[in-house]
Design a protein around this motif. Sequence first.
Motif, PDB file in Angstrom:
ATOM      1  N   ILE A   1       0.852  -1.341  -0.109  1.00  0.00           N
ATOM      2  CA  ILE A   1       0.144   0.025   0.129  1.00  0.00           C
ATOM      3  C   ILE A   1       0.770   1.242   0.005  1.00  0.00           C
ATOM      4  O   ILE A   1       0.708   2.218  -0.883  1.00  0.00           O
ATOM      5  CB  ILE A   1      -1.204  -0.088   1.414  1.00  0.00           C
ATOM      6  N   HIS A   2       1.831   1.214   0.907  1.00  0.00           N
ATOM      7  CA  HIS A   2       2.677   2.468   1.099  1.00  0.00           C
ATOM      8  C   HIS A   2       3.803   2.724   0.206  1.00  0.00           C
ATOM      9  O   HIS A   2       4.248   3.933   0.051  1.00  0.00           O
ATOM     10  CB  HIS A   2       2.852   2.851   2.551  1.00  0.00           C
ATOM     11  N   ASN A   3       4.431   1.496  -0.343  1.00  0.00           N
ATOM     12  CA  ASN A   3       5.639   1.640  -1.103  1.00  0.00           C
ATOM     13  C   ASN A   3       5.428   0.703  -2.258  1.00  0.00           C
ATOM     14  O   ASN A   3       6.158  -0.186  -2.385  1.00  0.00           O
ATOM     15  CB  ASN A   3       6.953   1.293  -0.392  1.00  0.00           C
ATOM     16  N   PRO A   4       4.514   1.023  -3.148  1.00  0.00           N
ATOM     17  CA  PRO A   4       4.090   0.263  -4.254  1.00  0.00           C
ATOM     18  C   PRO A   4       5.294  -0.347  -5.414  1.00  0.00           C
ATOM     19  O   PRO A   4       5.722  -1.385  -5.697  1.00  0.00           O
ATOM     20  CB  PRO A   4       3.071   0.845  -5.369  1.00  0.00           C
ATOM     21  N   GLU A   5       6.226   0.695  -5.415  1.00  0.00           N
ATOM     22  CA  GLU A   5       7.536   0.556  -6.139  1.00  0.00           C
ATOM     23  C   GLU A   5       8.342  -0.477  -5.464  1.00  0.00           C
ATOM     24  O   GLU A   5       8.808  -1.276  -6.118  1.00  0.00           O
ATOM     25  CB  GLU A   5       8.204   2.050  -6.621  1.00  0.00           C
ATOM     26  N   GLU A   6       8.545  -0.413  -4.152  1.00  0.00           N
ATOM     27  CA  GLU A   6       9.464  -1.116  -3.594  1.00  0.00           C
ATOM     28  C   GLU A   6       8.944  -2.629  -3.602  1.00  0.00           C
ATOM     29  O   GLU A   6       9.498  -3.477  -3.714  1.00  0.00           O
ATOM     30  CB  GLU A   6       9.642  -0.904  -1.925  1.00  0.00           C
ATOM     31  N   PHE A   7       7.382  -2.647  -3.324  1.00  0.00           N
ATOM     32  CA  PHE A   7       6.881  -3.822  -3.321  1.00  0.00           C
ATOM     33  C   PHE A   7       6.905  -4.662  -4.631  1.00  0.00           C
ATOM     34  O   PHE A   7       7.291  -5.992  -4.810  1.00  0.00           O
ATOM     35  CB  PHE A   7       5.452  -3.994  -3.196  1.00  0.00           C
ATOM     36  N   LYS A   8       6.919  -3.935  -5.773  1.00  0.00           N
ATOM     37  CA  LYS A   8       7.064  -4.396  -7.190  1.00  0.00           C
ATOM     38  C   LYS A   8       8.501  -4.992  -7.369  1.00  0.00           C
ATOM     39  O   LYS A   8       8.400  -6.382  -7.914  1.00  0.00           O
ATOM     40  CB  LYS A   8       6.754  -3.216  -8.194  1.00  0.00           C
ATOM     41  N   LYS A   9       9.330  -4.471  -6.946  1.00  0.00           N
ATOM     42  CA  LYS A   9      10.832  -4.884  -6.947  1.00  0.00           C
ATOM     43  C   LYS A   9      11.012  -6.050  -6.170  1.00  0.00           C
ATOM     44  O   LYS A   9      11.566  -7.066  -6.765  1.00  0.00           O
ATOM     45  CB  LYS A   9      11.816  -3.677  -6.489  1.00  0.00           C
ATOM     46  N   PHE A  10      10.388  -6.329  -5.059  1.00  0.00           N
ATOM     47  CA  PHE A  10      10.338  -7.363  -4.066  1.00  0.00           C
ATOM     48  C   PHE A  10       9.814  -8.435  -4.834  1.00  0.00           C
ATOM     49  O   PHE A  10      10.476  -9.578  -4.913  1.00  0.00           O
ATOM     50  CB  PHE A  10       9.778  -7.130  -2.845  1.00  0.00           C
ATOM     51  N   VAL A  11       8.451  -8.388  -5.332  1.00  0.00           N
ATOM     52  CA  VAL A  11       7.944  -9.344  -5.949  1.00  0.00           C
ATOM     53  C   VAL A  11       8.793  -9.916  -7.174  1.00  0.00           C
ATOM     54  O   VAL A  11       9.083 -10.970  -7.457  1.00  0.00           O
ATOM     55  CB  VAL A  11       6.582  -8.923  -6.325  1.00  0.00           C
ATOM     56  N   HIS A  12       9.330  -8.951  -7.882  1.00  0.00           N
ATOM     57  CA  HIS A  12      10.161  -9.453  -9.069  1.00  0.00           C
ATOM     58  C   HIS A  12      11.267 -10.237  -8.526  1.00  0.00           C
ATOM     59  O   HIS A  12      11.719 -11.153  -9.279  1.00  0.00           O
ATOM     60  CB  HIS A  12      10.480  -8.396 -10.059  1.00  0.00           C
ATOM     61  N   GLU A  13      11.856  -9.870  -7.628  1.00  0.00           N
ATOM     62  CA  GLU A  13      13.292 -10.560  -7.124  1.00  0.00           C
ATOM     63  C   GLU A  13      12.855 -11.847  -6.568  1.00  0.00           C
ATOM     64  O   GLU A  13      13.568 -12.670  -6.940  1.00  0.00           O
ATOM     65  CB  GLU A  13      13.765  -9.534  -6.025  1.00  0.00           C
ATOM     66  N   VAL A  14      11.901 -11.983  -5.837  1.00  0.00           N
ATOM     67  CA  VAL A  14      11.266 -13.371  -5.300  1.00  0.00           C
ATOM     68  C   VAL A  14      10.868 -13.935  -6.480  1.00  0.00           C
ATOM     69  O   VAL A  14      11.387 -15.286  -6.391  1.00  0.00           O
ATOM     70  CB  VAL A  14      10.083 -13.193  -4.230  1.00  0.00           C
TER      71      VAL A  14
END
Length: 115
Positions: free
Chosen positions: A99-112
Amino acid sequence: MRVKTGPVTRRRRKRLLKKTEGTWGINGVSYRNAKETLLQASKYSYRDRKAKKRDFRKLWIARINAAVRQENYKYSVFMNKLKQKNIAINRKMLSELAIHNPEEFKKFVHEVMLK
């Protein structure tokens, strides 16, 4: 010998009526109704403390699922990958990140998902 318990009884009843202040109608005024109201309120509060945990977990899962699906992945696959890689992050934190950091979450998802 007779024991007079007027003050004790009054104190006990006032204490109970104080707890039911703000209830609708006679339920906060009449001692008998207030007692029943308080019993029922206790049941509801116990039950809903448990339900609250379930509700929040559902909310977090829905949020994570929505954010992961924007990246064309599925929630179940994403969580499975996290487990396989021994990444210990709870659903609450994943939800907050989404919710608060969608860009960071996006990076995290792609990394995983890609490694």
